[in-house]
Design a protein around this motif. Sequence first.
Motif, PDB file in Angstrom:
ATOM      1  N   THR A 196      25.967 -39.765  -7.612  1.00 15.51           N
ATOM      2  CA  THR A 196      27.422 -39.895  -7.476  1.00 15.51           C
ATOM      3  C   THR A 196      27.816 -40.341  -6.061  1.00 15.51           C
ATOM      4  OG1 THR A 196      27.574 -37.591  -6.802  1.00 15.51           O
ATOM      5  CG2 THR A 196      27.964 -38.038  -9.126  1.00 15.51           C
ATOM      6  N   THR A 197      26.861 -40.391  -5.147  1.00 23.86           N
ATOM      7  CA  THR A 197      27.211 -40.634  -3.742  1.00 23.86           C
ATOM      8  C   THR A 197      27.837 -42.019  -3.580  1.00 23.86           C
ATOM      9  OG1 THR A 197      25.432 -39.171  -3.117  1.00 23.86           O
ATOM     10  CG2 THR A 197      26.255 -40.624  -1.389  1.00 23.86           C
ATOM     11  N   ILE A 198      29.025 -42.036  -2.992  1.00 25.10           N
ATOM     12  CA  ILE A 198      29.839 -43.270  -3.024  1.00 25.10           C
ATOM     13  C   ILE A 198      29.127 -44.451  -2.352  1.00 25.10           C
ATOM     14  CG2 ILE A 198      31.199 -42.608  -0.980  1.00 25.10           C
ATOM     15  CD1 ILE A 198      33.593 -44.013  -2.465  1.00 25.10           C
ATOM     16  N   GLN A 211      16.363 -35.441  12.741  1.00 24.28           N
ATOM     17  CA  GLN A 211      17.777 -35.083  12.942  1.00 24.28           C
ATOM     18  C   GLN A 211      18.366 -34.511  11.671  1.00 24.28           C
ATOM     19  OE1 GLN A 211      19.795 -38.562  14.404  1.00 24.28           O
ATOM     20  NE2 GLN A 211      19.897 -37.684  16.454  1.00 24.28           N
ATOM     21  N   GLN A 212      18.160 -35.204  10.552  1.00 23.89           N
ATOM     22  CA  GLN A 212      18.735 -34.681   9.307  1.00 23.89           C
ATOM     23  C   GLN A 212      18.056 -33.378   8.921  1.00 23.89           C
ATOM     24  OE1 GLN A 212      17.852 -36.224   5.433  1.00 23.89           O
ATOM     25  NE2 GLN A 212      19.847 -35.684   4.622  1.00 23.89           N
ATOM     26  N   LEU A 213      16.719 -33.381   9.016  1.00 27.42           N
ATOM     27  CA  LEU A 213      15.976 -32.195   8.579  1.00 27.42           C
ATOM     28  C   LEU A 213      16.453 -30.952   9.338  1.00 27.42           C
ATOM     29  CD1 LEU A 213      13.636 -31.117   6.850  1.00 27.42           C
ATOM     30  CD2 LEU A 213      12.104 -31.622   8.745  1.00 27.42           C
ATOM     31  N   GLY A 248      34.627 -33.858   5.188  1.00 27.22           N
ATOM     32  CA  GLY A 248      34.848 -35.266   5.547  1.00 27.22           C
ATOM     33  C   GLY A 248      34.855 -36.154   4.313  1.00 27.22           C
ATOM     34  N   LYS A 249      33.937 -35.839   3.356  1.00 23.04           N
ATOM     35  CA  LYS A 249      33.873 -36.653   2.129  1.00 23.04           C
ATOM     36  C   LYS A 249      35.181 -36.548   1.353  1.00 23.04           C
ATOM     37  CE  LYS A 249      28.938 -36.140   1.019  1.00 23.04           C
ATOM     38  NZ  LYS A 249      27.987 -35.563   0.074  1.00 23.04           N
ATOM     39  N   SER A 250      35.712 -35.303   1.245  1.00 26.30           N
ATOM     40  CA  SER A 250      36.927 -35.162   0.429  1.00 26.30           C
ATOM     41  C   SER A 250      38.118 -35.788   1.147  1.00 26.30           C
ATOM     42  CB  SER A 250      37.181 -33.699   0.040  1.00 26.30           C
ATOM     43  OG  SER A 250      37.413 -32.942   1.178  1.00 26.30           O
ATOM     44  N   ASP A 279      21.340 -25.385   2.001  1.00 23.32           N
ATOM     45  CA  ASP A 279      22.626 -25.946   1.556  1.00 23.32           C
ATOM     46  C   ASP A 279      23.174 -26.843   2.668  1.00 23.32           C
ATOM     47  OD1 ASP A 279      23.660 -24.257   3.494  1.00 23.32           O
ATOM     48  OD2 ASP A 279      24.518 -22.814   2.096  1.00 23.32           O
ATOM     49  N   GLN A 280      24.274 -27.520   2.433  1.00 26.43           N
ATOM     50  CA  GLN A 280      24.858 -28.434   3.435  1.00 26.43           C
ATOM     51  C   GLN A 280      26.340 -28.625   3.163  1.00 26.43           C
ATOM     52  OE1 GLN A 280      21.986 -29.715   1.557  1.00 26.43           O
ATOM     53  NE2 GLN A 280      23.459 -30.131  -0.058  1.00 26.43           N
ATOM     54  N   PHE A 281      27.055 -27.500   3.089  1.00 23.68           N
ATOM     55  CA  PHE A 281      28.484 -27.612   2.782  1.00 23.68           C
ATOM     56  C   PHE A 281      29.264 -28.320   3.885  1.00 23.68           C
ATOM     57  CE2 PHE A 281      27.072 -23.798   0.369  1.00 23.68           C
ATOM     58  CZ  PHE A 281      27.218 -24.347  -0.897  1.00 23.68           C
ATOM     59  N   GLY A 282      28.675 -28.348   5.074  1.00 23.40           N
ATOM     60  CA  GLY A 282      29.373 -28.968   6.210  1.00 23.40           C
ATOM     61  C   GLY A 282      29.632 -30.455   6.044  1.00 23.40           C
ATOM     62  N   VAL A 283      29.003 -31.094   5.057  1.00 25.98           N
ATOM     63  CA  VAL A 283      29.253 -32.527   4.885  1.00 25.98           C
ATOM     64  C   VAL A 283      30.399 -32.799   3.910  1.00 25.98           C
ATOM     65  CG1 VAL A 283      26.839 -33.116   5.386  1.00 25.98           C
ATOM     66  CG2 VAL A 283      27.552 -32.770   3.016  1.00 25.98           C
ATOM     67  N   GLU A 284      30.916 -31.716   3.289  1.00 28.56           N
ATOM     68  CA  GLU A 284      31.862 -31.923   2.191  1.00 28.56           C
ATOM     69  C   GLU A 284      33.280 -32.275   2.622  1.00 28.56           C
ATOM     70  OE1 GLU A 284      30.845 -32.321  -0.714  1.00 28.56           O
ATOM     71  OE2 GLU A 284      28.810 -31.609  -0.311  1.00 28.56           O
ATOM     72  N   ILE A 331      20.957 -42.758   0.580  1.00 32.51           N
ATOM     73  CA  ILE A 331      21.457 -42.385   1.905  1.00 32.51           C
ATOM     74  C   ILE A 331      21.004 -40.965   2.224  1.00 32.51           C
ATOM     75  CG2 ILE A 331      23.735 -41.457   1.177  1.00 32.51           C
ATOM     76  CD1 ILE A 331      24.919 -43.197   3.565  1.00 32.51           C
ATOM     77  N   GLY A 332      20.987 -40.629   3.504  1.00 38.10           N
ATOM     78  CA  GLY A 332      20.550 -39.293   3.920  1.00 38.10           C
ATOM     79  C   GLY A 332      19.126 -39.050   3.445  1.00 38.10           C
ATOM     80  N   GLY A 333      18.925 -37.924   2.769  1.00 35.40           N
ATOM     81  CA  GLY A 333      17.585 -37.573   2.323  1.00 35.40           C
ATOM     82  C   GLY A 333      17.017 -38.542   1.308  1.00 35.40           C
ATOM     83  N   SER A 334      17.861 -39.337   0.698  1.00 37.26           N
ATOM     84  CA  SER A 334      17.363 -40.302  -0.278  1.00 37.26           C
ATOM     85  C   SER A 334      16.963 -41.618   0.382  1.00 37.26           C
ATOM     86  CB  SER A 334      18.426 -40.558  -1.357  1.00 37.26           C
ATOM     87  OG  SER A 334      18.629 -39.360  -2.094  1.00 37.26           O
ATOM     88  N   ALA A 335      17.067 -41.681   1.704  1.00 37.15           N
ATOM     89  CA  ALA A 335      16.708 -42.920   2.412  1.00 37.15           C
ATOM     90  C   ALA A 335      15.839 -42.686   3.636  1.00 37.15           C
ATOM     91  CB  ALA A 335      17.979 -43.649   2.848  1.00 37.15           C
TER      92      ALA A 335
HETATM   93  O1  LIG Z   1      20.853 -38.095  -2.905  1.00 35.32           O
HETATM   94  P1  LIG Z   1      22.338 -38.011  -2.905  1.00 35.32           P
HETATM   95  O2  LIG Z   1      22.863 -37.072  -3.943  1.00 35.32           O
HETATM   96  O3  LIG Z   1      22.945 -39.378  -3.046  1.00 35.32           O
HETATM   97  O4  LIG Z   1      22.787 -37.432  -1.523  1.00 35.32           O
HETATM   98  C1  LIG Z   1      22.472 -38.089  -0.334  1.00 35.32           C
HETATM   99  C2  LIG Z   1      22.596 -37.207   0.858  1.00 35.32           C
HETATM  100  O5  LIG Z   1      23.917 -36.722   0.978  1.00 35.32           O
HETATM  101  C3  LIG Z   1      23.911 -35.387   1.442  1.00 35.32           C
HETATM  102  O6  LIG Z   1      24.274 -34.567   0.398  1.00 35.32           O
HETATM  103  C4  LIG Z   1      24.832 -35.185   2.601  1.00 35.32           C
HETATM  104  O7  LIG Z   1      26.032 -35.841   2.443  1.00 35.32           O
HETATM  105  C5  LIG Z   1      22.466 -35.136   1.845  1.00 35.32           C
HETATM  106  O8  LIG Z   1      22.112 -33.825   1.844  1.00 35.32           O
HETATM  107  C6  LIG Z   1      21.738 -35.976   0.866  1.00 35.32           C
HETATM  108  O9  LIG Z   1      20.425 -36.207   1.261  1.00 35.32           O
END
Ligand SMILES: O=P(O)(O)OC[C@H]1O[C@](O)(CO)[C@@H](O)[C@@H]1O
Length: 526
Positions: A215-217, A352-354, A497-499, A490-495, A159-163
């Motif tokens: 670890t991304t859910i 958009q993400q970049l 909502g996750k927590s 960095d991208q602390f702004g996404v944290e 997801i995100g940068g990994s997709a």
């Molecule tokens: O590759 P990961 O650790 O699963 O993270 C996925 C994405 O989640 C983020 O941390 C944002 O929630 C992105 O920066 C990142 O690309």
Amino acid sequence: MPTTPADAVAAAWDHIESLPRPTLRELFSTERDGGEGYDEPGGAERVAMLSGRIEWGEDETAGGVLFDWSKTHLDSTLLAGFEKLAEARGFAQQRAALLGAEKVNVTEGRAATHTAERGTGKDSDVEEADALHQRMRLLVEAIHGGAMGEVKHLIHVGIGGSALGPALAIDALTRDLELVDVHVVSNIDGVALEQAFAACDPATTMVAVASKTFTTIETMTNAASVLKWLGEGGVSDPSGRVVALTASPEKAVEWGVDETRILPFKETVGGRYSLWSSIGFPVALAVGWDEFEAMLAGAQAVDRHFAETEGRVNLPLRAAFADRYYARVRGCQTRAVFAYDERLGLFPDYLQQLEMESNGKRVAADMQPVDEPTAAITWGGVGTDAQHAVFQLLHQGTHLVPVDFIASIAPGDALDPAHHRILLMNCFAQGAALMAGDKGTDPAHHFPGDRPSATILADDLDAATLGALIAFHEHRVFAGAVLMGINPFDQFGVELGKSMAKAIEAGDSDFDASTAGLVEAAGLTA
Ligand SMILES: O=P(O)(O)OC[C@H]1O[C@](O)(CO)[C@@H](O)[C@@H]1O
């Protein structure tokens, strides 16, 4: 004379903000050439001043992209002002720090070494990236050679940068040939995964689990569901079908992935900058290793340009000048990008993400609040479709929206050349119309004009071009961050909502009445 860097930045901005604001029509007018007190080049000279090409390769690998920023309000006085700003912000030093693998990501205390993945940067990082690429290459070629049985499909979960990068590259580059049918699944909404299942046969499907952190859910939940689907589909050892793409190989091992199928990348490669690393595995699998390398080579050509070119002729830096100008001086809250190429349909999502995850910040790298608007809200679509949907607002709405157009001279289709001709004519006409405007017969038919655009025109859309386009935007975003003094890595702004999502899952009831009501209405209470 300014005495501290902050004073120099303020002085540069004071100067930029005090400059006259000629219209685009005035800027293009050749009558103003050399006029009294005004030696701004107009017409073709202006286009020459504000256009530049980045090129790569020789003979059949040769290619290039033209970056035409002449339909923006940049002129030589603004360029000089922004050069002063870049100097005050220490642009050359910051660029050297990035490419020299210094800890430019100050909040996380690490370097940002994505350029080393394509051969630009500190020698030791480049060597390490090369070695990891060789490991990936062996696996890709082994799969192509049948070492893992018949592999027709790959479900890539991330997801995100990994997709976003893999999805963009696969969509852009596999129109003619796809060696393995790749499905990129990011959303936790099971509908996305079910759609991939419907298109794949478990007997011939592999799975790539792409997660920097592992670890991304969303990714881990999707990965578990793919394994279950493989098992239910008769695969005796589902985990034997998994390839892990990660900067946390130990977590992948814990999760059950065999070490031989873990493709690591370095912690210093940021998620949204990771397409060049093993996160690009599905791309290499779909288009072949040579094409993947061509993508890296196109990006490297842009790195060279970015590293070796100074001031206004540095194309990503010049683009960042315009971005800052519109955000701060003209109050533009958004910037739009329209790809006049069906194959780049996912480019706006990628950008958009970049842009927004990198530069959507409110504090500077020194932890002080920023005193200017940061990243523009980035949005866009595909031309000509978008013309019939959102261009009304661009031409006549009350918002001023700087627009980027991206197109390729060579067509991506083999149909009647009329298709591509009409596509390109429309692309160029939109930029011309936004700039020129039209008096109209009445107010409803009036087009104010003077609306800026930039045009990025590639010779052809191949793997190298895609690499170049992405690298150009990475450096544009970095240059913008330097001009603002912020940390784009960095991208602390996404944290938060996750927590909070975790807290809801844990049955925490300490929420506002609205959220608590929604949780209850959806039956999510523990
Ligand atoms: O590759 P990961 O650790 O699963 O993270 C996925 C994405 O989640 C983020 O941390 C944002 O929630 C992105 O920066 C990142 O690309």
